[in-house]
Design an enzyme around this catalytic site. Structure first.
Site, PDB file in Angstrom:
ATOM      1  N   LYS A 106      -7.506   6.764  -5.661  1.00 40.64           N
ATOM      2  CA  LYS A 106      -8.605   6.972  -6.595  1.00 40.64           C
ATOM      3  C   LYS A 106      -9.795   7.641  -5.893  1.00 40.64           C
ATOM      4  CE  LYS A 106      -5.904   4.728  -9.454  1.00 40.64           C
ATOM      5  NZ  LYS A 106      -4.876   4.086  -8.640  1.00 40.64           N
ATOM      6  N   ARG A 118       6.522   5.106  12.061  1.00 39.81           N
ATOM      7  CA  ARG A 118       6.419   3.848  11.320  1.00 39.81           C
ATOM      8  C   ARG A 118       5.611   2.809  12.090  1.00 39.81           C
ATOM      9  NH1 ARG A 118      10.296  -0.166  10.839  1.00 39.81           N
ATOM     10  NH2 ARG A 118      11.911   1.221  11.654  1.00 39.81           N
ATOM     11  N   ASP A 156     -10.511  -6.591  -4.956  1.00 39.94           N
ATOM     12  CA  ASP A 156     -10.108  -5.218  -5.250  1.00 39.94           C
ATOM     13  C   ASP A 156     -11.376  -4.464  -5.610  1.00 39.94           C
ATOM     14  OD1 ASP A 156      -9.261  -2.803  -6.386  1.00 39.94           O
ATOM     15  OD2 ASP A 156      -7.443  -3.683  -7.218  1.00 39.94           O
ATOM     16  N   TYR A 181      -6.082  -4.904 -12.513  1.00 41.45           N
ATOM     17  CA  TYR A 181      -5.226  -3.758 -12.805  1.00 41.45           C
ATOM     18  C   TYR A 181      -3.887  -4.281 -13.314  1.00 41.45           C
ATOM     19  CZ  TYR A 181      -2.002   0.071 -11.725  1.00 41.45           C
ATOM     20  OH  TYR A 181      -1.010   1.023 -11.786  1.00 41.45           O
TER      21      TYR A 181
END
Length: 415
Positions: free
Chosen positions: A221, A77, A196, A131
């Site tokens: 994507k 982490r 974005d 989005y």
């Protein structure tokens, strides 16, 4: 030694590497020292501690500053070598100082918003369309943010003393509307501009070069590119990256190392995939624009592999009519996908806001893949025949043809 011999033995002048070259080699600088050609996957969640006091000091330093840890890894982490390679590669491609990867694009956006809110800057200025889930996250107040929606021309007037961020998406999802990043960055002044850039990728635009301070990608994507990995990544300066690492460490939205490996591998073919798919998308956009069954086509000036189009008929019947193209959410894969934004990706957005931002009820969004363009066009033509009707002008012309000179509608022979 004569001048000709000197020129042959002198080192070539240094020049910046092309993006396609960087996509293949960035983030892999340590492989030769490891005796490796392909990047490895480090799946370990924890690492042996040989000096607990030194390890504790490193953890304390990271928690306090978020600076990239020095020395061997401690805990997954906190840091992971595989994920770090992907981050370094993406930062190189975007021309940014650093990049921080997350478990998804929405996890990445959440971390950015929380990071700004932690500095007392909870107000966000945003331009639609975004989005659908980004729109919802900003407007829902789930993270305690307050949003002012505006158009690009209204950004400067919408900024307040507590504005922590200006957010745009270009090309926008799903209308593919484009925004002048340089002009918007100027309007932002000292307020960070987040772009974005998921649809464009660094192959088509690098917002940092035009004044953006934060670049967001849904790595699920195009960066991954094969529909088999989920992730998000933020490219930015090192100061903000340190804050994001702290946020990621505290909230746990880490990218899994296997995902980091797949994303790094995806970057190596990014330029080839985007350019090939963009060529097909441009051709399909041209043909769709000339088709009487299509009311409007959206395709960005900068190019890209996304095409959106509005039909005169039933968009759901068009989707049901495709055979080669896959009806599915998401985008950026090697195969072509189609979906209906108003009922899928942007269903969560208020209907009035959705329509006002150009997301029409008959709009279809298509992510063009790597199939042959003629096969894709044949599939689209069949689907349009099944689900759409011709334009009003075309219908009038056809009715006139059927009536003939006498004004009576002609009947096909044998009817």
């Amino acid at each position: 030694m004569d001048a000709e011999a000197t020129s042959l033995t002198s080192p070539a002048p240094t020049r910046p590497r092309a993006l396609a070259t960087e996509a293949v080699h960035a983030g892999r600088d340590d492989l030769a020292s490891l005796g490796l050609h392909a990047a490895p996957i480090d799946l370990s969640t924890t690492y042996p501690s040989y000096d607990s006091r030194a390890e504790a000091g490193r953890i304390d330093a990271f928690a306090a500053t978020g600076a990239q840890p020095d020395g061997p890894p401690v805990y997954a982490r906190l840091d992971n070598p595989t994920t770090a390679r992907f981050e370094k590669a993406l930062a190189t491609l975007e021309g940014a100082e650093s990049a921080v990867a997350f478990a998804s694009g929405m996890a990445a956006l959440t971390a950015v918003l929380l990071a700004r809110a932690s500095a007392g800057l909870r107000h966000v200025v945003a331009v639609r369309p975004l989005y659908g889930c980004s729109d919802h996250l900003l407007g829902s107040g789930l993270l305690g943010t307050e949003v002012t929606w505006t158009d690009p021309a209204g950004i400067a007037n919408a900024i307040r003393p507590d504005t922590g961020l200006v957010m745009v998406e270009t090309p926008a999802n799903p209308t593919l509307a484009e925004i002048d990043v340089r002009a918007v960055a100027h309007a932002c002044g000292s307020v960070p501009l987040l772009v974005d850039s998921t649809f464009a990728t660094p192959v088509l635009q690098r917002p940092v070069e035009h004044g953006a301070r934060i670049v967001l990608h849904s790595a699920t994507k195009y960066l991954g590119g094969h529909g088999d990995v989920m992730g998000g990544v933020v490219a930015c300066d090192e100061e903000f990256a340190a804050t994001l690492r702290q946020m990621r460490f505290a909230t746990g939205g880490v990218l899994h190392p296997l995902a980091g490996y797949l994303l790094l591998r995806g970057l190596s073919t990014l330029a080839v995939r985007v350019r090939a798919a963009s060529a097909s998308a441009a051709e399909l956009a041209r043909r769709l624009a000339a088709d009487p069954r299509v009311a409007r086509v959206h395709y960005p000036e900068l190019g890209g592999a996304m095409v959106s189009f509005e039909v005169y008929g039933d968009p759901h019947r068009v989707i049901a009519g495709v055979g080669l193209i896959t009806p599915a959410v998401s985008l950026g894969s090697v195969d072509t996908l189609i979906q209906h934004p108003a009922s899928i990706s942007h269903r969560i957005v208020d209907e009035g806001d959705r329509r006002a931002s150009g997301v029409a009820d008959r709009l279809l969004r298509m992510s063009v893949g790597l199939e042959d363009v003629e096969d894709l066009w044949a599939d689209l033509c069949q689907a349009l025949s099944d689900g759409a009707v011709a334009s009003p002008a075309a219908r009038t012309q056809e009715a006139s043809r059927r009536r003939g000179p006498s004004g009576q509608e002609s009947q096909p022979a044998g009817r």
